[in-house]
Structure formats: structure tokens, C-alpha cells
Design a protein around this motif. Structure first.
Motif, PDB file in Angstrom:
ATOM      1  N   ASP A 133      -9.234  27.998 -55.162  1.00 18.64           N
ATOM      2  CA  ASP A 133      -8.555  27.391 -53.940  1.00 18.64           C
ATOM      3  C   ASP A 133      -7.323  27.098 -54.357  1.00 18.64           C
ATOM      4  N   VAL A 134      -7.124  26.562 -55.297  1.00 17.60           N
ATOM      5  CA  VAL A 134      -5.753  26.069 -55.879  1.00 17.60           C
ATOM      6  C   VAL A 134      -4.768  27.147 -56.385  1.00 17.60           C
ATOM      7  N   ARG A 135      -5.475  28.187 -57.052  1.00 15.39           N
ATOM      8  CA  ARG A 135      -4.638  29.329 -57.171  1.00 15.39           C
ATOM      9  C   ARG A 135      -4.273  29.935 -56.136  1.00 15.39           C
ATOM     10  N   SER A 136      -4.952  30.255 -55.216  1.00 16.81           N
ATOM     11  CA  SER A 136      -4.682  30.980 -53.851  1.00 16.81           C
ATOM     12  C   SER A 136      -3.570  30.185 -53.292  1.00 16.81           C
ATOM     13  N   ALA A 137      -3.857  28.899 -53.199  1.00 15.00           N
ATOM     14  CA  ALA A 137      -2.682  28.081 -52.422  1.00 15.00           C
ATOM     15  C   ALA A 137      -1.232  28.442 -53.085  1.00 15.00           C
ATOM     16  N   PHE A 138      -1.186  28.379 -54.417  1.00 10.83           N
ATOM     17  CA  PHE A 138      -0.093  28.242 -55.114  1.00 10.83           C
ATOM     18  C   PHE A 138       0.425  29.626 -54.871  1.00 10.83           C
ATOM     19  N   THR A 139      -0.251  30.627 -54.938  1.00 16.51           N
ATOM     20  CA  THR A 139       0.164  32.172 -54.855  1.00 16.51           C
ATOM     21  C   THR A 139       0.673  32.536 -53.447  1.00 16.51           C
ATOM     22  N   LYS A 140      -0.068  32.080 -52.537  1.00 18.02           N
ATOM     23  CA  LYS A 140       0.521  32.317 -51.236  1.00 18.02           C
ATOM     24  C   LYS A 140       1.565  31.586 -50.729  1.00 18.02           C
ATOM     25  N   GLY A 141       2.071  30.423 -51.503  1.00 14.80           N
ATOM     26  CA  GLY A 141       3.240  29.772 -51.181  1.00 14.80           C
ATOM     27  C   GLY A 141       4.471  29.969 -52.243  1.00 14.80           C
TER      28      GLY A 141
END
Length: 246
Positions: free
Chosen positions: A112-120
Motif C-alpha cells: 500500500d505504501v509503495r503504491s502510494a509513493f509510486t503513483k504520486g
């Protein structure tokens, strides 16, 4: 999100829909379970549990829900496997971000955290990569309008705060912010309760030493995307940044 502009964020969250309130209650439920596992189900002898109960009440969690959460945690100690984790990284324009997680599934939380950083369009870093930019403090937020109704001005609150053991009282636009060293937080909060001072929120937080202003619209959009995605994860407890939001 937590930081020097915390009050407006707290109020916005409390005014959101039932799904947002449900997430807050879920987070507090996990914190109750962890506090009971670490120190027992009696708040009289468990200061961490007292702090979580105070947080629950500040977020309008019903007393029955709080007590049921404590009883459930006490009866299922062997099945309480929540872990506290911290992720650090940078959003766009070098904005530092720290994510506090309370989870029973590290792989899910990490994804979840990795996805949030990547998408932003941000990037996760190693432990310690941005934490040096923040200082841990006990932070208690008071609604200025409520204090005015109680005839509590800055000077009288300063006297109460210092007598309670606080480090400082800061006058914000729509709130007062009481700061403590982390070790004194519980006793300061309890002393304020004895003085019948209502608190919007009280917890130990990370405060940035300096803030970063972001004016580029695309960068702001990406930062908000990262923070919104983090906020959607039930495992994410708190998010701290040094972004100076307009």
C-alpha cells in the motif's frame, strides 16, 4: 496528516463521511488492542491505554465501543499481532514524508505504501532517510472557539499548560497547540483533563523542523495523490510531512 497545521486537518476528517469516520475508529481499535497487549486492560495502570482512550473520546467514539474493544483485546491476547512500522521517503519537490503503520500484515502494508509513493511520483527511502528532519513531541490541540466560550485566553491557558508540565503553548489561527516532551505527554494530558480542558486531539507526533513550500500545480496534485492514497489504507496510522500546505 499531522503537523503544524494539524487542527484544520483534524476538523476536516471529523466532517467527512461515515467511511472516513469508520477508518478512524478502525485505527483506534487497533491501537486499543496493542495497548492492552503491551500493558494490560486496566487503564489505571496502563498510561498508553489511557492515552488511546482519550484519543477515542476526542474522535467521538462511543464509550460502549471503547469498552468492547478493550474487552475483546483482553480476551484475545494471543491473536493480537499488530506491529508498529515506519516508512520514510520523499514526495515530489523533495517533500519529506513519514508514514506510521499499525498492521497485522507487513506485506500488505508495504504494498500500500509503495503504491502510494509510486503513483504520486515520489520514492521510498531507507530508515532514517528523512526522520532527522522531524522532532518527536507530545501535541495537544485545543479549539480556540471552545476556549473562548470557556473564557480561557492565551495567558490563562499558558499558566494552565506550564503548571501541567507542558513545554510550550502556541497560538494558531483557529487553535492553541500545546507541546510537551514525549515522556511528559501522558501526565500533561491527564492534568489538562483535571482542569476540564476539552481537547480536539492529543497524541505524540512528529513535527518538521522546517517546511517546504510547493507552488507547481502538478507537484501539488501528485503530493495530494500520495497522501490521499495513504489515507485510504486501513493500516496507515499517521502521515507526517514537511509540506507547507497553502
Amino acid at each position: 496528516m499531522s503537523g503544524h497545521s494539524k487542527f484544520s486537518n483534524i476538523r476536516a476528517k471529523k466532517e467527512k463521511n461515515d467511511a472516513a469516520k469508520g477508518k478512524i475508529f478502525t485505527i483506534i481499535g487497533h491501537e486499543l488492542a496493542l495497548a492492552v497487549k503491551q500493558g494490560g486492560a486496566d487503564p489505571n495502570s496502563n498510561s498508553k491505554l489511557r492515552d488511546v482512550i482519550a484519543k477515542a473520546k476526542a474522535n467521538n467514539m462511543p464509550n460502549d465501543t471503547i469498552q468492547n474493544g478493550i474487552k475483546k483485546a483482553a480476551g484475545a491476547l494471543d491473536s493480537v499481532n499488530y506491529e508498529e512500522l515506519q516508512y520514510e521517503g520523499y514526495g515530489v519537490n523533495g517533500v519529506a514524508i513519514i508514514v506510521k503503520v499499525l498492521t497485522d500484515n507487513k506485506n500488505r502494508s508495504a504494498a500500500d505504501v509503495r503504491s502510494a509513493f509510486t503513483k504520486g511520483k515520489g520514492s521510498l527511502g531507507a530508515q532514517g532517510s528523512v526522520s532527522f528532519l522531524f522532532e518527536e513531541k507530545g501535541q495537544i490541540i485545543l479549539d480556540k472557539e471552545v476556549m473562548d466560550d470557556l473564557d480561557k485566553d492565551f495567558d490563562s491557558l499558558m499558566d494552565i499548560a506550564i503548571m501541567a508540565g507542558a513545554e510550550d503553548l502556541i497560538d494558531r489561527d483557529d487553535s492553541y497547540e500545546i507541546l510537551t516532551v514525549p515522556a511528559d505527554f501522558s501526565s500533561v494530558r491527564e492534568n489538562l483533563e483535571k482542569e476540564n480542558i476539552p481537547m480536539v486531539q492529543a497524541e505524540v507526533v512528529l513535527i518538521p523542523g522546517n517546511t517546504v513550500s510547493v507552488t507547481d500545480e502538478e507537484a501539488v496534485k501528485n503530493l495530494r495523490k500520495t497522501l490521499d492514497l495513504l489515507d485510504e489504507s486501513d493500516d496507515v496510522q499517521n502521515v507526517y510531512t514537511n509540506w507547507e500546505e497553502e
